[in-house]
Design a protein around this motif. Structure first.
Motif, PDB file in Angstrom:
ATOM      1  N   VAL A 137       0.836  -1.215   0.000  1.00 15.34           N
ATOM      2  CA  VAL A 137       0.000   0.000   0.000  1.00 15.34           C
ATOM      3  C   VAL A 137       0.870   1.265   0.000  1.00 15.34           C
ATOM      4  CG1 VAL A 137      -1.753   1.328   1.221  1.00 15.34           C
ATOM      5  CG2 VAL A 137      -1.948  -1.145   1.132  1.00 15.34           C
ATOM      6  N   LEU A 138       0.510   2.158  -0.927  1.00 10.52           N
ATOM      7  CA  LEU A 138       1.186   3.450  -1.036  1.00 10.52           C
ATOM      8  C   LEU A 138       0.219   4.542  -0.601  1.00 10.52           C
ATOM      9  CD1 LEU A 138       3.618   5.088  -2.282  1.00 10.52           C
ATOM     10  CD2 LEU A 138       2.246   5.194  -4.374  1.00 10.52           C
ATOM     11  N   LYS A 139       0.664   5.431   0.251  1.00 17.48           N
ATOM     12  CA  LYS A 139      -0.184   6.543   0.664  1.00 17.48           C
ATOM     13  C   LYS A 139       0.198   7.783  -0.147  1.00 17.48           C
ATOM     14  CE  LYS A 139      -2.268   7.887   5.050  1.00 17.48           C
ATOM     15  NZ  LYS A 139      -3.616   7.389   4.883  1.00 17.48           N
ATOM     16  N   VAL A 140      -0.803   8.352  -0.796  1.00 16.37           N
ATOM     17  CA  VAL A 140      -0.562   9.558  -1.597  1.00 16.37           C
ATOM     18  C   VAL A 140      -1.612  10.600  -1.228  1.00 16.37           C
ATOM     19  CG1 VAL A 140       0.691   8.556  -3.556  1.00 16.37           C
ATOM     20  CG2 VAL A 140      -1.797   8.436  -3.509  1.00 16.37           C
ATOM     21  N   ASP A 141      -1.819  10.739   0.071  1.00 16.53           N
ATOM     22  CA  ASP A 141      -2.911  11.608   0.518  1.00 16.53           C
ATOM     23  C   ASP A 141      -2.557  13.092   0.486  1.00 16.53           C
ATOM     24  OD1 ASP A 141      -1.168  11.445   2.607  1.00 16.53           O
ATOM     25  OD2 ASP A 141      -2.659  10.910   4.130  1.00 16.53           O
ATOM     26  N   SER A 142      -1.293  13.436   0.169  1.00 13.85           N
ATOM     27  CA  SER A 142      -0.965  14.863   0.113  1.00 13.85           C
ATOM     28  C   SER A 142      -1.229  15.475  -1.258  1.00 13.85           C
ATOM     29  CB  SER A 142       0.490  15.091   0.513  1.00 13.85           C
ATOM     30  OG  SER A 142       1.330  14.491  -0.442  1.00 13.85           O
ATOM     31  N   PHE A 143      -1.516  14.616  -2.279  1.00 10.93           N
ATOM     32  CA  PHE A 143      -1.845  15.209  -3.587  1.00 10.93           C
ATOM     33  C   PHE A 143      -2.984  14.531  -4.322  1.00 10.93           C
ATOM     34  CE2 PHE A 143       0.235  12.061  -6.310  1.00 10.93           C
ATOM     35  CZ  PHE A 143       1.210  11.523  -5.488  1.00 10.93           C
ATOM     36  N   LEU A 144      -3.436  13.355  -3.833  1.00  5.85           N
ATOM     37  CA  LEU A 144      -4.477  12.634  -4.588  1.00  5.85           C
ATOM     38  C   LEU A 144      -5.651  12.176  -3.731  1.00  5.85           C
ATOM     39  CD1 LEU A 144      -5.402  11.227  -7.247  1.00  5.85           C
ATOM     40  CD2 LEU A 144      -3.856   9.349  -6.712  1.00  5.85           C
ATOM     41  N   HIS A 186      -6.499  12.866  -0.355  1.00  5.10           N
ATOM     42  CA  HIS A 186      -7.073  13.643   0.754  1.00  5.10           C
ATOM     43  C   HIS A 186      -6.918  15.122   0.396  1.00  5.10           C
ATOM     44  CE1 HIS A 186      -8.595  14.710   4.532  1.00  5.10           C
ATOM     45  NE2 HIS A 186      -7.746  14.131   5.352  1.00  5.10           N
ATOM     46  N   GLN A 187      -5.687  15.631   0.489  1.00  5.17           N
ATOM     47  CA  GLN A 187      -5.400  16.918  -0.144  1.00  5.17           C
ATOM     48  C   GLN A 187      -5.214  16.624  -1.644  1.00  5.17           C
ATOM     49  OE1 GLN A 187      -2.699  20.389   1.308  1.00  5.17           O
ATOM     50  NE2 GLN A 187      -1.337  18.863   0.414  1.00  5.17           N
ATOM     51  N   ILE A 188      -5.703  17.546  -2.477  1.00  2.00           N
ATOM     52  CA  ILE A 188      -5.620  17.326  -3.931  1.00  2.00           C
ATOM     53  C   ILE A 188      -4.851  18.463  -4.591  1.00  2.00           C
ATOM     54  CG2 ILE A 188      -6.993  17.219  -6.059  1.00  2.00           C
ATOM     55  CD1 ILE A 188      -9.170  15.799  -4.421  1.00  2.00           C
ATOM     56  N   ASP A 189      -3.936  18.099  -5.490  1.00  2.00           N
ATOM     57  CA  ASP A 189      -3.200  19.097  -6.266  1.00  2.00           C
ATOM     58  C   ASP A 189      -3.919  19.287  -7.611  1.00  2.00           C
ATOM     59  OD1 ASP A 189      -1.546  20.429  -8.026  1.00  2.00           O
ATOM     60  OD2 ASP A 189       0.290  19.512  -7.256  1.00  2.00           O
ATOM     61  N   PRO A 190      -4.678  20.367  -7.764  1.00  2.00           N
ATOM     62  CA  PRO A 190      -5.482  20.524  -8.984  1.00  2.00           C
ATOM     63  C   PRO A 190      -4.642  20.659 -10.247  1.00  2.00           C
ATOM     64  CG  PRO A 190      -6.059  22.178  -7.319  1.00  2.00           C
ATOM     65  CD  PRO A 190      -4.820  21.500  -6.850  1.00  2.00           C
ATOM     66  N   GLU A 191      -3.467  21.242 -10.143  1.00  2.00           N
ATOM     67  CA  GLU A 191      -2.640  21.393 -11.352  1.00  2.00           C
ATOM     68  C   GLU A 191      -2.130  20.041 -11.835  1.00  2.00           C
ATOM     69  OE1 GLU A 191       0.136  24.454 -10.358  1.00  2.00           O
ATOM     70  OE2 GLU A 191      -1.375  26.010 -10.699  1.00  2.00           O
ATOM     71  N   LEU A 192      -1.754  19.211 -10.873  1.00  2.00           N
ATOM     72  CA  LEU A 192      -1.337  17.853 -11.245  1.00  2.00           C
ATOM     73  C   LEU A 192      -2.537  17.087 -11.821  1.00  2.00           C
ATOM     74  CD1 LEU A 192       0.833  15.601 -11.275  1.00  2.00           C
ATOM     75  CD2 LEU A 192       0.126  15.028  -8.937  1.00  2.00           C
ATOM     76  N   MET A 193      -3.715  17.240 -11.199  1.00  2.00           N
ATOM     77  CA  MET A 193      -4.920  16.557 -11.702  1.00  2.00           C
ATOM     78  C   MET A 193      -5.224  17.004 -13.128  1.00  2.00           C
ATOM     79  SD  MET A 193      -5.938  14.558  -9.323  1.00  2.00           S
ATOM     80  CE  MET A 193      -4.574  14.499  -8.185  1.00  2.00           C
ATOM     81  N   GLN A 194      -5.052  18.306 -13.383  1.00  2.00           N
ATOM     82  CA  GLN A 194      -5.343  18.827 -14.719  1.00  2.00           C
ATOM     83  C   GLN A 194      -4.379  18.225 -15.754  1.00  2.00           C
ATOM     84  OE1 GLN A 194      -4.859  23.094 -15.388  1.00  2.00           O
ATOM     85  NE2 GLN A 194      -6.788  23.044 -16.521  1.00  2.00           N
ATOM     86  N   ALA A 195      -3.099  18.160 -15.367  1.00  2.00           N
ATOM     87  CA  ALA A 195      -2.105  17.577 -16.279  1.00  2.00           C
ATOM     88  C   ALA A 195      -2.426  16.098 -16.522  1.00  2.00           C
ATOM     89  CB  ALA A 195      -0.709  17.726 -15.687  1.00  2.00           C
ATOM     90  N   MET A 196      -2.890  15.417 -15.484  1.00  2.00           N
ATOM     91  CA  MET A 196      -3.238  13.995 -15.642  1.00  2.00           C
ATOM     92  C   MET A 196      -4.462  13.846 -16.532  1.00  2.00           C
ATOM     93  SD  MET A 196      -2.300  12.335 -11.917  1.00  2.00           S
ATOM     94  CE  MET A 196      -3.927  12.572 -11.356  1.00  2.00           C
ATOM     95  N   GLY A 197      -5.443  14.717 -16.360  1.00  2.00           N
ATOM     96  CA  GLY A 197      -6.648  14.675 -17.200  1.00  2.00           C
ATOM     97  C   GLY A 197      -6.288  14.854 -18.666  1.00  2.00           C
ATOM     98  N   GLN A 198      -5.370  15.788 -18.927  1.00  2.00           N
ATOM     99  CA  GLN A 198      -4.936  16.023 -20.314  1.00  2.00           C
ATOM    100  C   GLN A 198      -4.187  14.812 -20.865  1.00  2.00           C
ATOM    101  OE1 GLN A 198      -2.885  19.695 -19.601  1.00  2.00           O
ATOM    102  NE2 GLN A 198      -4.738  20.925 -19.853  1.00  2.00           N
TER     103      GLN A 198
END
Ligand code: 5GP
Length: 189
Positions: free
Chosen positions: A19-26, A28-40
């Motif tokens: 198990v990997l915890k990535v709660d600082s950007f995915l 729990h807390q979310i990094d919208p710029e990273l999410m946007q780049a991933m969406g693209q």
């Protein structure tokens, strides 16, 4: 996706052997710029497909799915998790076993939001044993949808989800593919 791999190396925490915890950007807390780049990136990876809708499961699939939907200019539908055994009859449902939580969720999507013949792209945050995506495949089959593929943010290649989806003939694209956790460090494929 290099940006994501760097972020996992920087902020991901390996909890145990799988198990990997990535709660600082995915998660729990979310990094919208990273999410946007991933969406693209998802839109680019599935550019050859005709996509009418994005499907995901609450909660952690929603952020990447919304940005994929934004980049593809299509609506996003997320399956709700329902612990109750009594379900209304106007919903499509499937059972999903969560290995991180060790519980079974009944996931459901209101029939009003799925139309037979639609082309759907499944998005989720992690691919581990493939149960969440498999639940969405069950709903897609029952609702007579055409699944064009599954876009995964983080795939753990040492668990059996990828094999399950390959056997089902699903086109899978993962933004980060983890080979193993070694001494608390993430190794990518
Ligand atoms: P699967 O259904 O493929 O076994 O697991 C997928 C779901 O379990 C994901 O939607 C995610 O919520 C959760 N999950 C699986 N592995 C991990 C992990 O290593 N870390 C986190 N944070 N969630 C995970």
């Amino acid at each position: 996706m290099k940006l994501l791999e760097e972020r996992i190396q920087k902020d991901g925490r390996v909890l145990n052997e799988d198990v990997l915890k990535v709660d600082s950007f995915l998660n729990h807390q979310i990094d919208p710029e990273l999410m946007q780049a991933m969406g693209q990136e998802f839109a680019r990876l599935f550019a050859n497909e005709k996509i009418d809708k994005v499907l995901t499961v609450e909660t952690s699939g929603i952020a990447p799915a919304v940005f994929a939907g934004l980049a593809l200019h299509v609506p996003v539908v997320f399956a709700r998790k329902n612990k109750s055994l009594t379900l209304p009859d106007n919903v499509w449902t499937a059972d999903v076993y969560s290995f991180t939580k060790q519980t079974t969720n009944h996931i459901m999507i209101d029939k009003r939001f799925l139309t037979a013949g639609e082309n759907v792209l499944i998005i989720d945050d992690f691919l581990a044993n493939g149960q969440a995506v498999d639940g969405l495949l069950t709903i897609a089959q029952d609702a007579d949808l055409n699944v064009v593929g599954a876009g995964i943010v983080i795939e753990k290649t040492f668990q059996k989800g990828r094999q399950l989806l390959d056997e089902r003939g699903i086109h899978v694209e993962s933004l980060a593919r983890i080979k193993a956790f070694v001494n608390g460090q993430v190794e990518f494929l």
